[in-house]
Design a protein around this motif. Sequence first.
Motif, PDB file in Angstrom:
ATOM      1  N   UNK A 184      -3.803   3.523  -2.626  1.00 25.60           N
ATOM      2  CA  UNK A 184      -3.061   2.998  -3.761  1.00 25.60           C
ATOM      3  C   UNK A 184      -2.392   1.677  -3.381  1.00 25.60           C
ATOM      4  N   UNK A 185      -2.323   0.781  -4.352  1.00 24.02           N
ATOM      5  CA  UNK A 185      -1.587  -0.472  -4.148  1.00 24.02           C
ATOM      6  C   UNK A 185      -0.551  -0.635  -5.243  1.00 24.02           C
ATOM      7  N   UNK A 186       0.512  -1.345  -4.921  1.00 24.56           N
ATOM      8  CA  UNK A 186       1.583  -1.597  -5.878  1.00 24.56           C
ATOM      9  C   UNK A 186       2.027  -3.038  -5.799  1.00 24.56           C
ATOM     10  N   UNK A 187       2.795  -3.443  -6.796  1.00 22.73           N
ATOM     11  CA  UNK A 187       3.318  -4.810  -6.831  1.00 22.73           C
ATOM     12  C   UNK A 187       4.835  -4.745  -6.897  1.00 22.73           C
ATOM     13  N   UNK A 188       5.497  -5.301  -5.913  1.00 20.10           N
ATOM     14  CA  UNK A 188       6.952  -5.258  -5.836  1.00 20.10           C
ATOM     15  C   UNK A 188       7.596  -6.331  -6.718  1.00 20.10           C
ATOM     16  N   UNK A 189       8.921  -6.265  -6.784  1.00 19.66           N
ATOM     17  CA  UNK A 189       9.702  -7.247  -7.532  1.00 19.66           C
ATOM     18  C   UNK A 189       9.394  -8.658  -7.038  1.00 19.66           C
ATOM     19  N   UNK A 190       9.299  -8.825  -5.717  1.00 20.01           N
ATOM     20  CA  UNK A 190       8.853 -10.092  -5.145  1.00 20.01           C
ATOM     21  C   UNK A 190       8.068  -9.787  -3.876  1.00 20.01           C
ATOM     22  N   UNK A 230       0.849  -1.187   0.000  1.00 21.59           N
ATOM     23  CA  UNK A 230       0.000   0.000   0.000  1.00 21.59           C
ATOM     24  C   UNK A 230       0.889   1.243   0.000  1.00 21.59           C
ATOM     25  N   UNK A 231       0.319   2.355  -0.432  1.00 23.84           N
ATOM     26  CA  UNK A 231       1.080   3.584  -0.588  1.00 23.84           C
ATOM     27  C   UNK A 231       1.321   4.317   0.713  1.00 23.84           C
TER      28      UNK A 231
END
Length: 501
Positions: free
Chosen positions: A353-359, A346-347
């Motif tokens: 807002x949500x995001x997707x990390x490398x893993x 989450x931001x």
Amino acid sequence: MKTGLSLIALALAAAVPATLAAQDAPADKAKPEKTEDIVPQVHTTRLSGTFGGQKIGYAATIGETILKNKDGVPEAAIVTTSYIKEPRDPGRPVTFLFNGGPGSGTVWLMMGAFGPKRVAIPSDAKDDGAPPYPIVDNPDSLLDVTDIVFIDPPGTGFSHLIGKADPKDYYGVTQDAKAVAEVIRRWLNDNGRWNSPKFLGGESYGTTRSAAVANQLMNVTFNDVGLNGIILISTVLDFAAGSDTPGNELSYITNLPSMATTALYHGKASAPSVEQFAEEARQWAIGPYAAALLKGQTLQGEERAAIRRELARFTGLSETYLEEADLRVTPGRFYKELLRDRGLTVGRLDSRYTGKDYDNAGEEPDNDPSFYGIDAGYTAAINSWARDTLGFKTDREYQSISGIGGQWDWRIGGRDTNAYLNVAPYIGQALRENSGLRVFVGQGYYDFATPFFAAEYSLSRTGIPQDRIEYKYYDAGHMMYIRDEDRHKLSSDIRAFIRAR
């Protein structure tokens, strides 16, 4: 712009000076110029629009104010963008606005909230995508109730140091405030507005600057510039309230209500309303949770278990995780852990807002999805508006977020005063010494950069009159005006605040 969490985490709203010092963007530096040849650039364009339901003609003026040292040598070119209703009325209110950082240009408030035009990015916490970004009429501009002057402080926007100017004379809490105060005095001189009702406001570190500038205008000398109102949007005044320094229990208390509202938003907690859950979290944080944290390692047995259960209910995190964190979850860990089971983060600026990390491993997110989801649109909008529409000519890059925070002087007093920065007493003094001054505080429920409970805490301390402080809350984050409904609400709330002078 996407240089990692170290830049964006505190770029728009400072939490602790040490973290801001780690920003990795290049700092603004004075460039050699023939100072005797400097002629300030000023352009005026006449436009019209409908604001607050009124059709208004206005003059948009973008121009430089040259600041000089005591020997009369130019040291800084400060760019202001003013919007003045025509025909001009010296009895009309005038509002001076800026953003934060330190190092942030005023693009966010001007092109997102209160300027006559705005950039139309998604309102529902989605990425702004690729250009072109629509630049549209902004009926929520405040031009129906006040003239507006947007100020880019030294080292932000197009504003820059000149010649051999020493950054130490401009990059600091007090130094910056002195420069902005001088720009305001000069603008009042040049525009014949000394007796106009005056409002001062900022967002994020811009609220810190508002307190410091108000101090320079009203408290430092007897040559006062009286203010009718101070507008604080996403407030940070007492930096201890947001410091994650080991041993500082206060930040866990002030962040807890924001964790609760975020958990509720993402379905990790349940409550009848965000307002009800926020109030419940406030009372528990300042009561049982604060008492438990102050007991340190003596908190044991059933008392500890009861705190852990309630903390899990408010944060949406498992009791196992909370125990491993010793009942103390930093915001960075919260962003990563809350939705780990969904593979999302989450931001920080806006936890909707949500995001997707490398893993999906790791302690903290790779980046802040609530910043990289909006920055491109705003950068395009300010450059298009200032250069193409208002006619400002320069080969300088507009500094939406510059690196001057790494050079910032956070000192405002002696040794004990500088243990942490707290400018809230400036506002207390201004309120005590100006019976006509009022303060507006606007906070987003989903803002971890400047949590709403930290703002309430800092403004409820001894010496700050409470009867002239007005709080408003919004169902978005740090830049609540990104959400269409909250931009309109924020505009309406501030419009009413100005009218009530």
